[in-house]
Design a protein around this motif. Structure first.
Motif, PDB file in Angstrom:
ATOM      1  N   GLN A   1     -10.059  -5.087  -1.487  1.00  0.00           N
ATOM      2  CA  GLN A   1      -8.914  -4.500  -0.767  1.00  0.00           C
ATOM      3  C   GLN A   1      -7.818  -4.100  -1.771  1.00  0.00           C
ATOM      4  O   GLN A   1      -7.268  -2.996  -1.711  1.00  0.00           O
ATOM      5  CB  GLN A   1      -8.366  -5.530   0.235  1.00  0.00           C
ATOM      6  CG  GLN A   1      -7.300  -4.963   1.163  1.00  0.00           C
ATOM      7  CD  GLN A   1      -6.693  -6.041   2.066  1.00  0.00           C
ATOM      8  OE1 GLN A   1      -7.027  -7.227   1.959  1.00  0.00           O
ATOM      9  NE2 GLN A   1      -5.803  -5.643   2.957  1.00  0.00           N
ATOM     10  N   ALA A  59       0.840  -1.207   0.000  1.00  0.00           N
ATOM     11  CA  ALA A  59       0.000   0.000   0.000  1.00  0.00           C
ATOM     12  C   ALA A  59       0.877   1.260   0.000  1.00  0.00           C
ATOM     13  O   ALA A  59       0.590   2.251  -0.675  1.00  0.00           O
ATOM     14  CB  ALA A  59      -0.922  -0.002   1.208  1.00  0.00           C
ATOM     15  N   ILE A  64      -6.301  -0.372  -2.743  1.00  0.00           N
ATOM     16  CA  ILE A  64      -4.865  -0.058  -2.646  1.00  0.00           C
ATOM     17  C   ILE A  64      -4.347   0.531  -3.961  1.00  0.00           C
ATOM     18  O   ILE A  64      -3.666   1.552  -3.978  1.00  0.00           O
ATOM     19  CB  ILE A  64      -4.041  -1.330  -2.288  1.00  0.00           C
ATOM     20  CG1 ILE A  64      -4.241  -1.693  -0.812  1.00  0.00           C
ATOM     21  CG2 ILE A  64      -2.542  -1.127  -2.567  1.00  0.00           C
ATOM     22  CD1 ILE A  64      -3.573  -2.999  -0.392  1.00  0.00           C
ATOM     23  N   SER A 115       2.497   1.683  -3.713  1.00  0.00           N
ATOM     24  CA  SER A 115       1.631   1.211  -4.809  1.00  0.00           C
ATOM     25  C   SER A 115       1.550   2.197  -5.979  1.00  0.00           C
ATOM     26  O   SER A 115       1.089   1.836  -7.063  1.00  0.00           O
ATOM     27  CB  SER A 115       0.220   0.962  -4.265  1.00  0.00           C
ATOM     28  OG  SER A 115      -0.297   2.183  -3.757  1.00  0.00           O
TER      29      SER A 115
END
Length: 642
Positions: free
Chosen positions: A161, A126, A165, A129
């Motif tokens: 999820q 994250a 991200i 990213s």
């Protein structure tokens, strides 16, 4: 971009797993009319520069990526029996920011997350990213794994999820079909997930080899990795021979029911545009005392050294020194010389033996005045241009020999001075040489040791020999190959794997020092305890990074011990710098062939040459060493005659 782009490809830098040699891969892509391709090796970026350059040379757009390993918990959890498992995630760099983030992630996988494999986790993904596109990967990806366990809701929340991200357009659900039952079991679930979440599908083939009939060679490669033979029942294997570089038509017919998954490969490829810079030099900056520029400080040190080295600074010395300094300043290398001066100065202050200098650097008066070398280039008429030539812009290269036992102290000093994140050792790859490839493949195929040994020994013991050369040089081997089906099979597979990188290790001498954290320029790995670059020596130089050779030389350690023993036993203190080079006894000893332990004179060939040459001065030995190399060797009889 064509009709389809391969976005999931393992080259032979997925060590002992991928069997795609990069040049052959580019050639096949070209034959198939493909305009772009990705590299996604397992957890590493070893091959990306080679891939980038090779693809460009074929007019194919390279997409830089990696199939990273993601820890089930966090990358810092390393509990036996719990954290061995990790899942896969394909990451592709959209732009140069993405490329930098990919290098960071892959490096952290080694330096912080390593447990069986280099691993990252969701929080670090994250954090880095930006500039990346992610694909959900093969059956070992988290989403497919959850679907196989019947956990559709878990797979869905994982997909969402990832989407949050990477952002709406940067995460794709990957669909594959290699004829495996498990893939077919979950394909409808993957399509449903895409429809429910709005996350687009992308079709890939998990490419591990180039042609379909390369499947056996790749199977052998896996056995070499896992220490198994082809006959072992319980071994890791690919369940089909569909993991090859398929054509656009093959992929389109395989996924004809979801054409958007094929179209998305082209859309992704169009969005991935990394450009690498091979033209900029990233020299670290040496901190000079206040009131000086680097050029001025270098000049001051040189003239101080010159006054110590010579009884007087003649016009010849001044002219040569000014010419060299001028060239160094113009080429922007003052910082380089100061860095080398500094760590050699440190070594001398700490009583660490330093060699007198080797290679072309001995032609530099600047290096002599800085005590980097101990050879007066004017006395021996050595050329500065052989070392540094303004016509040919290349990094200067000073190799330094240190006492074998204390070399690490000098490296530690450099790390402490420039920062742990800016200094690393350099990776090198052990490759499968001809004989070793035959032995490895023979073992995996279950051939008797004696038979394999006999065939391997038919390969001439020459440096850099290939199996192809061996077949043309040794008629006996060629006859066996032509007439014996078993031998042909063994040699063909060995030939397919020959030259592949087999394992990564640490270069014996190379150290790289950068102006910023190294991870901005090169991904890092860990070999045992050493942090190493994932790119080899030549590649680092192409990227403009400063590479130094810190060589550990046992001869220096022996000399140090000898000086110490003489002091202990006789009270005599020997200063190497003040030794006379005109001791007749030394030359007599060398002329009699008593050369054991004398650096560069102790090989059998060199010893017999010295017995014929009967040197009487240092210049004779210099000539001898210069002649004793391929090419000039032919002139030795002529030289001896005169």
């Amino acid at each position: 971009m064509g009709d389809f782009v391969h976005l999931h490809v393992h080259t032979n830098y997925s060590l002992l797993d991928g069997a795609c040699e990069i040049d052959k891969l580019a050639r096949r892509l070209s034959e198939l009319g493909m305009k772009s391709c990705a590299i996604t090796d397992h957890g590493v970026m070893y091959g990306v520069i080679d891939f980038y350059k090779t693809m460009h040379s074929y007019g194919i757009k390279p997409i830089i990526g990696s199939e990273v390993y993601v820890a089930e918990r966090t990358m810092h959890d390393k509990e036996p029996g719990v954290d061995e498992e990790q899942y896969h995630l394909v990451l592709l760099a959209k732009d140069n920011q993405g490329y930098k983030n990919l290098m960071k992630l892959v490096s952290l996988g080694f330096t912080e997350g390593f447990y069986y494999k280099p691993r990252v986790d969701m929080s670090v993904i994250a954090k880095y990213s930006e500039g990346l596109i992610a694909l959900s990967a093969c059956l070992a990806g988290k989403i497919p794994s959850l679907l196989l366990k019947g956990n559709y809701e878990g797979a869905k929340s994982t997909a969402l999820q990832f989407k949050s991200i990477f952002g709406d357009d940067n995460f794709f659900i990957e669909v594959q079909d290699h004829g495996l039952l498990d893939q077919r079991k979950i394909i409808n679930d993957l399509i449903s997930l895409s429809q429910e979440t709005g996350i687009p599908l992308v079709a890939t083939n998990d490419v591990h080899y180039i042609q379909k009939d390369d499947a056996l060679a790749q199977d052998v490669l896996l056995c070499i990795q896992t220490g198994k033979t082809l006959d072992d029942e319980n071994r890791m294997r690919f369940e089909s021979s569909e993991f090859y570089l398929k054509s656009s038509d093959e992929m389109a017919s395989l996924f004809s029911y979801i054409p958007e998954a094929i179209e998305n490969t082209v859309k992704i490829a169009e969005r991935c545009n990394v450009t690498l810079d091979f033209g900029t030099i990233h020299l670290p900056s040496f901190q000079v005392p206040d009131g000086y520029t680097q050029d001025e400080y270098l000049e001051q040190l040189c003239y101080k050294g010159a006054r110590e080295r010579f009884p007087e600074i003649t016009s010849e010395i001044k002219e040569r020194l000014d010419y060299e300094l001028d060239t160094i300043k113009k080429m922007g290398y003052s910082s380089y010389f100061l860095i080398v001066w500094d760590f050699i100065n440190y070594a001398r202050q700490k009583g660490i033996m330093v060699g007198p200098g080797r290679g072309s650097a001995a032609g530099s008066l600047v290096a002599y005045c800085l005590y980097i070398t101990n050879i007066d280039p004017l006395k021996y008429n050595l050329l500065f241009e052989r070392f540094l030539n303004p016509e040919r812009i290349s990094m200067p290269d000073i190799d330094v020999d240190f006492c074998y036992e204390r070399r690490q102290e000098v490296i530690d000093y450099v790390v402490q001075k420039y920062g742990q994140d800016r200094v690393a050792q350099i990776v090198t790859f052990g490759t499968m040489a001809a004989r070793a490839a035959i032995r490895d493949v023979g073992r995996v195929m279950g051939y008797p040791y004696a038979e394999v040994d006999k065939i391997a020994k038919m390969v001439p013991a020459e440096l850099g020999i290939t199996i192809e050369n061996a077949l043309s040089l040794n008629p006996e081997l060629k006859k066996l190959y032509d007439e014996n089906e078993r031998v042909k099979r063994l040699i063909d597979i060995a030939k397919a794997l020959e030259g592949f990188p087999r394992h990564a290790s640490t270069h014996a001498a190379g150290v790289v020092i950068a102006s910023q954290p190294l991870v901005n320029y090169v991904p890092l790995a860990k070999n045992e305890d050493a942090i190493v670059t994932q790119f080899t020596m030549g590649t680092l130089e192409e990227l403009g990074l400063l590479k130094m050779d810190f060589l550990g030389l046992r001869t220096l350690t022996v000399i140090r011990d000898a000086i110490e023993l003489i002091r202990e036993n006789t009270g005599t203190v020997i200063d190497l710098d003040k030794l006379d080079f005109n001791d007749k006894n030394v030359y007599d000893m060398i002329g009699k062939g008593k050369t054991v332990g004398i650096f560069q004179l102790e090989s059998a060939g060199m010893t017999s040459f010295m017995k014929e040459l009967k040197p009487s001065c240092l210049e004779d030995i210099i000539a001898g060493i210069s002649l004793y190399r391929p090419g000039p060797m032919d002139q030795i009889p002529r030289y001896l005659k005169y």
